[in-house]
Write an enzyme that holds these catalytic residues in place. Structure first.
Site, PDB file in Angstrom:
ATOM      1  CE  LYS A  15      -6.659  -0.074   1.307  1.00  0.00           C
ATOM      2  NZ  LYS A  15      -7.274  -0.029   0.426  1.00  0.00           N
ATOM      3  CG  HIS A  56      -7.599  -4.789   3.108  1.00  0.00           C
ATOM      4  ND1 HIS A  56      -7.793  -4.763   1.858  1.00  0.00           N
ATOM      5  CD2 HIS A  56      -8.849  -4.495   3.737  1.00  0.00           C
ATOM      6  CE1 HIS A  56      -8.635  -4.442   0.796  1.00  0.00           C
ATOM      7  NE2 HIS A  56      -9.489  -4.152   1.842  1.00  0.00           N
ATOM      8  CE1 TYR A  80      -9.609  -3.003  -2.025  1.00  0.00           C
ATOM      9  CE2 TYR A  80      -9.041  -0.991  -2.872  1.00  0.00           C
ATOM     10  CZ  TYR A  80      -9.405  -1.185  -1.639  1.00  0.00           C
ATOM     11  OH  TYR A  80      -9.637  -1.271  -0.824  1.00  0.00           O
ATOM     12  CG  ASP A 120      -6.194   3.462  -0.346  1.00  0.00           C
ATOM     13  OD1 ASP A 120      -5.904   3.873   0.144  1.00  0.00           O
ATOM     14  OD2 ASP A 120      -6.997   2.416  -0.303  1.00  0.00           O
TER      15      ASP A 120
END
Ligand code: A2P
Length: 298
Positions: free
Chosen positions: A83, A116, A59, A54
């Protein structure tokens, strides 16, 4: 990377999202793993037996996840979620964002793509959801879903598109279990995926968790993750330590009693959120924004 020896792939059950897509119930989460550590951590997780990774555009380690998949020959053999950032919301922007994500990951399609955050301040999440539904029809994502959506946001998607997201990824851990959103998801057949499933590590000291760990001869982390999976949730614990990665995947060989489940659920307190509140979260999630908020470690 340093290899730790071959490990048999643990038997991790999968949960159906659509007629043709199932998601392994335990995945490896890479939030707040720095880009410089991500490839090694993901390679290690894959070696230990994780088959579900994930990540998220926000990120800023998708490329390193892709590098790990490529280096291990696992591209296309692992369930991958990413996301869409807040600053990429909107019908056209969503398509461009997905292309970037696929390019970063070295994939030609994603197993699961999530919005997200609802980011209600800009009010684009319905348009974004429409784009995901179309992209799913086209086959570039196998399943579409949302993250951090509260009942009011989910209800609006359902009312305005007639399509219920298959999955909602949100903060859930024993001391913060979002009972209303979980109830809404259950009533509408939405699978819940828990992020920060260990409460960033803070919940493990609680007495009912310590007691269950002793009773079952497992670690407190395994008790917490077992509480999630026994409740039917998907979990994506994050660790950069091989032994913890191994423990976190090994939660299917013991069962908590009803009393243990209830005493862990009773730890809930609405004050114990460790992440942001979806109702008010208005960050762009650009690189500079994520860096300034400490979400991209060095
Ligand atoms: P580390 O990465 O140093 O192993 P969450 O997934 O809820 O955000 O929790 C992640 C935090 O919990 C990280 O600080 C991680 O530390 C720690 N953690 C993950 N797995 C375990 C485990 N099995 N035992 C103890 N701490 C853990």
């Amino acid at each position: 990377m340093e290899h730790t020896g071959t490990t048999a792939t643990p038997d991790v059950p999968s949960i159906p999202l659509t007629d043709s897509v199932s998601i392994p119930q335990v995945g490896f989460g890479v939030f707040q793993i720095s880009a410089s550590t991500t490839q090694q951590a993901v390679e290690q997780a894959l070696e230990i037996g994780y088959r579900h990774i994930d990540t998220a555009a926000a990120y800023y380690n998708e490329r390193e996840v892709g590098d790990a998949l490529k280096a291990t020959g696992m591209t296309g053999k692992v369930f991958v979620t990413s996301k869409l950032r807040n600053c990429d919301q909107g019908y056209d922007a969503a398509r461009v964002a997905l292309d970037t994500t696929l390019n970063n990951l070295g994939l030609d399609h994603l197993d699961l793509y999530l919005i997200h955050w609802p980011f209600p301040a800009v009010d684009q999440y319905v348009e974004t959801w429409k784009a995901l539904l179309e992209i799913q029809q086209e086959g570039t994502i196998r399943a579409g879903g949302v993250s951090n959506f509260l009942p009011e946001h989910l209800q609006r998607l359902i009312d305005e598109t007639g399509k219920t997201p298959a999955i909602n990824q949100l903060e859930v851990h024993p001391s913060f279990s979002q009972t209303e959103t979980l109830k809404f998801c259950k009533e509408h057949g939405i699978v819940v995926e828990a992020y920060s499933p260990l409460g960033h590590g803070s919940d493990m000291k609680a007495e009912p968790i310590q007691q269950a760990a002793e009773a079952h001869d497992v670690t407190p982390a395994q008790v917490v993750l077992r509480w999630h999976v026994q409740s039917g949730r998907i979990v994506i614990p994050k660790s950069t330590h091989a032994e913890r990665m191994r423990q976190n995947l090994d939660v299917f060989s013991f069962e908590l009693t009803d009393e243990e489940m209830q005493s862990i659920s009773a730890l809930h307190d609405p004050a114990n959120r460790v992440g942001a509140d979806p109702a008010t979260f208005v960050q762009s999630q650009s690189w500079a924004n994520q860096k300034s908020r400490g979400n991209i470690p060095d």
